[in-house]
Design a protein around this motif. Structure first.
Motif, PDB file in Angstrom:
ATOM      1  N   ARG A 190       0.751  -1.325   0.161  1.00  0.00           N
ATOM      2  CA  ARG A 190      -0.078   0.125  -0.070  1.00  0.00           C
ATOM      3  C   ARG A 190       0.705   1.161  -0.013  1.00  0.00           C
ATOM      4  O   ARG A 190       0.553   2.307  -0.623  1.00  0.00           O
ATOM      5  CB  ARG A 190      -0.977   0.099   1.378  1.00  0.00           C
ATOM      6  CG  ARG A 190      -1.928   1.093   1.201  1.00  0.00           C
ATOM      7  CD  ARG A 190      -2.458   1.286   2.546  1.00  0.00           C
ATOM      8  NE  ARG A 190      -1.658   2.160   3.398  1.00  0.00           N
ATOM      9  CZ  ARG A 190      -1.746   3.584   3.396  1.00  0.00           C
ATOM     10  NH1 ARG A 190      -2.471   4.056   2.744  1.00  0.00           N
ATOM     11  NH2 ARG A 190      -0.772   4.184   4.124  1.00  0.00           N
ATOM     12  N   ALA A 191       2.120   1.088   0.895  1.00  0.00           N
ATOM     13  CA  ALA A 191       2.918   2.140   0.825  1.00  0.00           C
ATOM     14  C   ALA A 191       4.308   2.055   1.055  1.00  0.00           C
ATOM     15  O   ALA A 191       4.500   0.615   1.442  1.00  0.00           O
ATOM     16  CB  ALA A 191       2.441   3.180   1.908  1.00  0.00           C
ATOM     17  N   THR A 243       3.676   8.477  -0.085  1.00  0.00           N
ATOM     18  CA  THR A 243       2.604   9.350   0.746  1.00  0.00           C
ATOM     19  C   THR A 243       1.764   8.314   1.501  1.00  0.00           C
ATOM     20  O   THR A 243       0.528   8.936   1.521  1.00  0.00           O
ATOM     21  CB  THR A 243       1.773   9.632  -0.912  1.00  0.00           C
ATOM     22  OG1 THR A 243       1.617   8.713  -1.512  1.00  0.00           O
ATOM     23  CG2 THR A 243       2.713  10.773  -1.714  1.00  0.00           C
ATOM     24  N   GLY A 244       2.013   7.265   1.745  1.00  0.00           N
ATOM     25  CA  GLY A 244       1.325   6.642   2.808  1.00  0.00           C
ATOM     26  C   GLY A 244       0.862   7.237   4.029  1.00  0.00           C
ATOM     27  O   GLY A 244      -0.255   6.875   4.442  1.00  0.00           O
ATOM     28  N   ASN A 246      -3.116   6.679  -3.286  1.00  0.00           N
ATOM     29  CA  ASN A 246      -2.925   5.506  -2.406  1.00  0.00           C
ATOM     30  C   ASN A 246      -4.091   4.545  -2.560  1.00  0.00           C
ATOM     31  O   ASN A 246      -3.849   3.411  -1.772  1.00  0.00           O
ATOM     32  CB  ASN A 246      -3.009   6.034  -0.895  1.00  0.00           C
ATOM     33  CG  ASN A 246      -1.607   6.958  -0.571  1.00  0.00           C
ATOM     34  OD1 ASN A 246      -0.766   7.008  -1.271  1.00  0.00           O
ATOM     35  ND2 ASN A 246      -1.900   7.832   0.595  1.00  0.00           N
ATOM     36  N   TYR A 247      -5.237   4.895  -2.995  1.00  0.00           N
ATOM     37  CA  TYR A 247      -6.257   3.925  -2.777  1.00  0.00           C
ATOM     38  C   TYR A 247      -6.423   3.134  -4.223  1.00  0.00           C
ATOM     39  O   TYR A 247      -6.614   1.674  -3.996  1.00  0.00           O
ATOM     40  CB  TYR A 247      -7.383   4.995  -2.779  1.00  0.00           C
ATOM     41  CG  TYR A 247      -7.582   5.537  -1.298  1.00  0.00           C
ATOM     42  CD1 TYR A 247      -8.060   4.854   0.035  1.00  0.00           C
ATOM     43  CD2 TYR A 247      -6.979   6.615  -1.099  1.00  0.00           C
ATOM     44  CE1 TYR A 247      -7.906   5.614   1.180  1.00  0.00           C
ATOM     45  CE2 TYR A 247      -6.591   7.066   0.182  1.00  0.00           C
ATOM     46  CZ  TYR A 247      -7.276   6.546   1.203  1.00  0.00           C
ATOM     47  OH  TYR A 247      -7.354   7.323   2.446  1.00  0.00           O
ATOM     48  N   THR A 266       4.533   5.154   6.372  1.00  0.00           N
ATOM     49  CA  THR A 266       3.961   4.382   5.700  1.00  0.00           C
ATOM     50  C   THR A 266       2.510   4.407   6.086  1.00  0.00           C
ATOM     51  O   THR A 266       1.592   3.541   5.489  1.00  0.00           O
ATOM     52  CB  THR A 266       4.539   3.243   5.445  1.00  0.00           C
ATOM     53  OG1 THR A 266       4.490   2.374   6.730  1.00  0.00           O
ATOM     54  CG2 THR A 266       5.814   3.283   4.831  1.00  0.00           C
TER      55      THR A 266
END
Length: 380
Positions: A198-199, A204-205, A212-213, A271
């Motif tokens: 995810r990060a 940019t987590g 991020n999505y 993160t």
């Protein structure tokens, strides 16, 4: 001297200049049992734009509807989009409340800065949010667990394909009546994933940015095909546990010394999204007053922990609860975690005592049944 020698500074966002254009016809309210997250919208929205020469325009209340943008805008080409998720609740006193909105506004400011968007004053955005809540009061369901979800969004609107920061932007604020994100207290299943992340450090987590999505949608679809409802995101060769879907993740672990339980979540290392509900759960867990009223002995910990740790705690009978935490879900239980072809089973048929106590306290604060350290902010 003239303006050409001393040019005027770009105008700051100013809530006192709010213009209001009301809808000519109001929408009928839906029965609450038909509400689905983010699918129904109120009558109005608030919009403001930023131009590098003049600054922020006067914000405007206008009927909810489409916006017009150049197809070359940075938001479409390079993903310069940030947003916040907030809720307004109607209390037993009839007053509309937001939950710790100052935290959302500080995070919005940080997210805009991270994407090099034009500067925005979160305190002014909050004034506009409150105005929209008061205007759309009839859309706030009175029933417990229901709310008016608010989505302040800032998008990059520089019209051009140059790979540079956008010096144009648009702020808009949407309102959507909503019910429980999941069926109340129904546990969710997670599939632990390490091949996608995810990060990552330096990314940019830790900010609420749109980019991020969407990369999580494909792993999410794959998990659903395997019978799991959400992803448990892992990171690194040691399979560190980070977040669950778009939510923060906590576990409750029995202590070796018998002194209650540890409430464990990953640290804010850049993160992890610094969630408002996450911070609130940690603050409550460390508060002696909350521990006394909930009859719990909690030791909140922000530490790195791995899937090996989770499996070990489970095999030793120490893993008592797993919780997903966020604005939409508040606090929800997890019943199993898939990893390496096996399931780690979380004991119990639903929400455990720690998750239930945290959820009840936060909901009581949000819905105005109890006052707690100024967390519930009345929209005046």
């Amino acid at each position: 001297m003239g303006d050409s020698v001393y040019p005027r500074s770009p105008a700051a966002l100013d809530a006192s200049k709010l213009n209001i254009t009301l809808a000519k016809t109001l929408k009928p309210l839906q029965p609450i049992e038909t509400l689905r997250f983010g699918q129904t919208f109120s009558d109005h929205m608030i919009v403001a734009t930023y131009d590098p020469e003049i600054g922020w325009s006067a914000p405007e209340v206008k009927p909810h509807g489409p916006i017009t943008l150049d197809p070359a805008c940075s938001c479409f080409q390079y993903g310069g989009n940030v947003f916040e998720g907030m809720k307004a609740y109607l209390g037993p006193d009839g007053k509309a409340r937001l939950f710790r909105p100052d935290m959302n506004m500080r995070r919005l400011e940080r997210s805009c800065a991270r994407l090099a968007l034009p500067p925005i004053d979160g305190d002014v955005v909050l004034e506009l949010v409150k105005h929209l809540v008061n205007l759309e009061r009839r859309w706030i369901p009175k029933e417990s667990g229901y709310s008016l979800y608010l989505r302040p969004t800032v998008i990059a609107t520089r019209p051009g394909l140059g790979v540079i920061a956008s010096d144009h932007a648009m702020l808009y604020i949407l309102a959507s009546p909503t019910g429980p994100y999941y069926e109340v207290l129904r546990p969710v299943s997670l599939l632990a994933v390490s091949e996608n992340v995810r990060a990552w450090p330096g990314g940019t987590g830790g900010h609420k940015v749109a980019g991020n999505y969407s990369p999580g949608f494909l792993p999410q679809r794959s998990a659903a095909e395997k019978g799991y409802e959400q992803i448990l995101w892992l990171f690194g060769d040691d399979r560190r546990i980070t977040e669950a879907g778009a939510m923060n993740f906590f576990v409750v672990v029995k202590r070796d010394d018998g002194d209650g339980v540890d409430l464990i979540t990953a640290p804010l290392d850049g993160t992890i999204l610094p969630g408002v509900t996450r911070a609130s759960c940690l603050a409550l867990a460390s508060d002696p007053e909350f521990q006394k009223e909930s009859s719990l002995c909690l030791h909140p910990k922000e530490v790195v922990y791995t899937m090996n740790d989770l499996a070990k705690w489970s095999s030793e009978g120490k893993l008592l609860e797993a919780l997903v935490i966020g604005t939409a879900v508040i606090v929800g239980p997890c019943n199993r975690i898939g990893y390496d072809g096996k399931d780690i089973i979380i004991p119990g048929a639903g929400m455990g005592p720690v998750g239930a106590a945290l959820r009840k306290k936060i909901l009581d604060i949000q819905e105005g049944r109890t006052e707690w350290k100024g967390w519930g902010v009345v929209c005046t």
